[in-house]
Design a protein around this motif. Structure first.
Motif, PDB file in Angstrom:
ATOM      1  N   SER A   1       6.864   1.254   9.840  1.00  0.00           N
ATOM      2  CA  SER A   1       7.171  -0.137   9.486  1.00  0.00           C
ATOM      3  C   SER A   1       7.430  -0.284   7.983  1.00  0.00           C
ATOM      4  CB  SER A   1       6.044  -1.071   9.919  1.00  0.00           C
ATOM      5  OG  SER A   1       4.917  -0.921   9.090  1.00  0.00           O
ATOM      6  N   ILE A   2       6.848   0.580   7.196  1.00  0.00           N
ATOM      7  CA  ILE A   2       7.021   0.504   5.746  1.00  0.00           C
ATOM      8  C   ILE A   2       8.264   1.261   5.284  1.00  0.00           C
ATOM      9  CG2 ILE A   2       6.001   1.204   3.522  1.00  0.00           C
ATOM     10  CD1 ILE A   2       3.239   0.634   4.940  1.00  0.00           C
ATOM     11  N   PHE A   3       8.473   2.456   5.822  1.00  0.00           N
ATOM     12  CA  PHE A   3       9.562   3.307   5.331  1.00  0.00           C
ATOM     13  C   PHE A   3      10.841   3.195   6.154  1.00  0.00           C
ATOM     14  CE2 PHE A   3       5.700   5.179   3.632  1.00  0.00           C
ATOM     15  CZ  PHE A   3       6.034   5.257   2.302  1.00  0.00           C
ATOM     16  N   GLN A   4      10.767   2.542   7.311  1.00  0.00           N
ATOM     17  CA  GLN A   4      11.954   2.287   8.146  1.00  0.00           C
ATOM     18  C   GLN A   4      12.769   3.560   8.407  1.00  0.00           C
ATOM     19  OE1 GLN A   4      12.611  -1.002   9.362  1.00  0.00           O
ATOM     20  NE2 GLN A   4      10.562  -1.307   8.542  1.00  0.00           N
ATOM     21  N   GLY A   5      12.088   4.665   8.611  1.00  0.00           N
ATOM     22  CA  GLY A   5      12.765   5.913   8.941  1.00  0.00           C
ATOM     23  C   GLY A   5      13.342   6.666   7.751  1.00  0.00           C
ATOM     24  N   ASP A   6      13.247   6.118   6.545  1.00  0.00           N
ATOM     25  CA  ASP A   6      13.760   6.805   5.351  1.00  0.00           C
ATOM     26  C   ASP A   6      12.752   7.860   4.922  1.00  0.00           C
ATOM     27  OD1 ASP A   6      14.739   7.667   2.933  1.00  0.00           O
ATOM     28  OD2 ASP A   6      15.168   5.649   2.165  1.00  0.00           O
TER      29      ASP A   6
ATOM     30  N   MET B   1      13.188  10.200   2.669  1.00  0.00           N
ATOM     31  CA  MET B   1      13.395  10.703   1.311  1.00  0.00           C
ATOM     32  C   MET B   1      12.986   9.714   0.220  1.00  0.00           C
ATOM     33  SD  MET B   1      14.338  13.665   2.042  1.00  0.00           S
ATOM     34  CE  MET B   1      14.726  14.310   0.437  1.00  0.00           C
ATOM     35  N   ARG B   2      12.857   8.449   0.568  1.00  0.00           N
ATOM     36  CA  ARG B   2      12.539   7.448  -0.448  1.00  0.00           C
ATOM     37  C   ARG B   2      11.157   7.705  -1.039  1.00  0.00           C
ATOM     38  NH1 ARG B   2       9.829   2.708  -0.544  1.00  0.00           N
ATOM     39  NH2 ARG B   2       9.586   2.417   1.683  1.00  0.00           N
ATOM     40  N   PRO B   3      11.064   7.689  -2.367  1.00  0.00           N
ATOM     41  CA  PRO B   3       9.733   7.866  -2.985  1.00  0.00           C
ATOM     42  C   PRO B   3       8.792   6.719  -2.597  1.00  0.00           C
ATOM     43  CG  PRO B   3      11.486   8.067  -4.629  1.00  0.00           C
ATOM     44  CD  PRO B   3      12.126   7.572  -3.359  1.00  0.00           C
ATOM     45  N   ILE B   4       7.518   7.025  -2.592  1.00  0.00           N
ATOM     46  CA  ILE B   4       6.508   6.013  -2.287  1.00  0.00           C
ATOM     47  C   ILE B   4       6.297   5.158  -3.536  1.00  0.00           C
ATOM     48  CG2 ILE B   4       4.103   5.619  -1.630  1.00  0.00           C
ATOM     49  CD1 ILE B   4       4.201   8.306  -0.170  1.00  0.00           C
ATOM     50  N   THR B   5       6.350   3.850  -3.349  1.00  0.00           N
ATOM     51  CA  THR B   5       6.153   2.930  -4.469  1.00  0.00           C
ATOM     52  C   THR B   5       4.726   2.393  -4.456  1.00  0.00           C
ATOM     53  OG1 THR B   5       6.791   0.965  -3.224  1.00  0.00           O
ATOM     54  CG2 THR B   5       8.575   2.206  -4.326  1.00  0.00           C
ATOM     55  N   LYS B   6       4.380   1.688  -5.514  1.00  0.00           N
ATOM     56  CA  LYS B   6       3.062   1.054  -5.600  1.00  0.00           C
ATOM     57  C   LYS B   6       2.876   0.063  -4.452  1.00  0.00           C
ATOM     58  CE  LYS B   6       2.326  -2.260  -8.507  1.00  0.00           C
ATOM     59  NZ  LYS B   6       2.086  -3.148  -9.636  1.00  0.00           N
ATOM     60  N   ASP B   7       3.930  -0.712  -4.142  1.00  0.00           N
ATOM     61  CA  ASP B   7       3.837  -1.676  -3.039  1.00  0.00           C
ATOM     62  C   ASP B   7       3.644  -0.972  -1.701  1.00  0.00           C
ATOM     63  OD1 ASP B   7       4.092  -3.829  -4.770  1.00  0.00           O
ATOM     64  OD2 ASP B   7       6.281  -3.904  -4.559  1.00  0.00           O
TER      65      ASP B   7
ATOM     66  N   ILE C   1      -0.872  11.499   3.366  1.00  0.00           N
ATOM     67  CA  ILE C   1      -0.789  11.153   4.786  1.00  0.00           C
ATOM     68  C   ILE C   1       0.611  10.603   5.087  1.00  0.00           C
ATOM     69  CG2 ILE C   1      -1.587   9.552   6.581  1.00  0.00           C
ATOM     70  CD1 ILE C   1      -4.380   9.716   5.285  1.00  0.00           C
ATOM     71  N   ALA C   2       1.070   9.668   4.264  1.00  0.00           N
ATOM     72  CA  ALA C   2       2.374   9.060   4.484  1.00  0.00           C
ATOM     73  C   ALA C   2       3.491  10.100   4.382  1.00  0.00           C
ATOM     74  CB  ALA C   2       2.615   7.937   3.482  1.00  0.00           C
ATOM     75  N   LEU C   3       3.412  10.994   3.409  1.00  0.00           N
ATOM     76  CA  LEU C   3       4.453  12.017   3.239  1.00  0.00           C
ATOM     77  C   LEU C   3       4.462  13.000   4.416  1.00  0.00           C
ATOM     78  CD1 LEU C   3       4.037  12.753  -0.565  1.00  0.00           C
ATOM     79  CD2 LEU C   3       6.040  11.736   0.548  1.00  0.00           C
ATOM     80  N   LEU C   4       3.288  13.389   4.864  1.00  0.00           N
ATOM     81  CA  LEU C   4       3.219  14.365   5.952  1.00  0.00           C
ATOM     82  C   LEU C   4       3.656  13.789   7.292  1.00  0.00           C
ATOM     83  CD1 LEU C   4       2.322  17.227   6.820  1.00  0.00           C
ATOM     84  CD2 LEU C   4       0.077  16.261   7.289  1.00  0.00           C
ATOM     85  N   PHE C   5       3.262  12.561   7.570  1.00  0.00           N
ATOM     86  CA  PHE C   5       3.501  12.013   8.909  1.00  0.00           C
ATOM     87  C   PHE C   5       4.745  11.141   9.023  1.00  0.00           C
ATOM     88  CE2 PHE C   5      -0.907  13.309   9.155  1.00  0.00           C
ATOM     89  CZ  PHE C   5      -0.951  13.893  10.398  1.00  0.00           C
ATOM     90  N   ARG C   6       5.433  10.850   7.923  1.00  0.00           N
ATOM     91  CA  ARG C   6       6.650  10.061   8.086  1.00  0.00           C
ATOM     92  C   ARG C   6       7.807  10.945   8.445  1.00  0.00           C
ATOM     93  NH1 ARG C   6       8.959   7.810   2.331  1.00  0.00           N
ATOM     94  NH2 ARG C   6       9.070   9.785   1.292  1.00  0.00           N
TER      95      ARG C   6
END
Length: 152
Positions: free
Chosen positions: A27-32, A34-40, A147-152
């Motif tokens: 829901s946060i990364f919408q399938g992207d 490669m996009r870097p993780i932001t503070k938000d 976690i987000a990088l590994l599982f997205r």
């Protein structure tokens, strides 16, 4: 590193947790991928943070810590002289039924209630008081983002 291995273990052994976590990440990364993780993004990964806290509660990296009182004090109904060393059993506190509902159950959802606050001194992930780990925020950011990088 150990904590991250414990996190992956608990996610792998709890498919319902993994499903909720992946839904949050999607829901946060919408399938992207490669996009870097932001503070938000980090502040939106609430369930991922709940997983980290729950794993730390069940399997603390440090099971016991030592403290020494600097002046005489009464603790648990006993008088203790200055310079008395104490061993604090963190694992026992984190799994105590007086502080936690179903303490032996892995349940990240307990951290998702906005009104939930662990009883005082019942969650010692990074120590406490003057000796609180100075890297506590960095550690949470690293683990949640991993976690987000590994599982997205």
């Amino acid at each position: 590193a150990n904590m991250f291995l414990f996190i992956v273990y608990y996610i792998a052994h709890n498919p319902e947790v993994k499903k909720k976590m992946v839904e949050e990440i999607d829901s946060i990364f919408q399938g992207d991928k490669m996009r870097p993780i932001t503070k938000d993004d980090y502040y939106s990964l609430k369930y991922c943070e709940a997983i980290v806290k729950e794993v730390a509660r069940i399997l603390p990296v440090m099971h016991i810590c030592a403290r020494c009182i600097d002046k005489p004090d009464e603790i648990a109904g006993y008088q203790w002289p200055a310079d008395t060393p104490f061993l604090i059993n963190i694992k026992a506190i984190h799994n105590n039924e007086d502080y936690w509902e179903e303490p032996n159950k892995f349940n990240p959802d307990r951290w998702m209630d906005e009104n939930f606050e662990p009883k005082k001194n019942s969650f010692i992930m990074f120590g406490g008081g003057l000796r609180l780990c100075p890297g506590n925020k960095l550690t949470m950011i690293e683990l949640v983002c991993l976690i987000a990088l590994l599982f997205r």
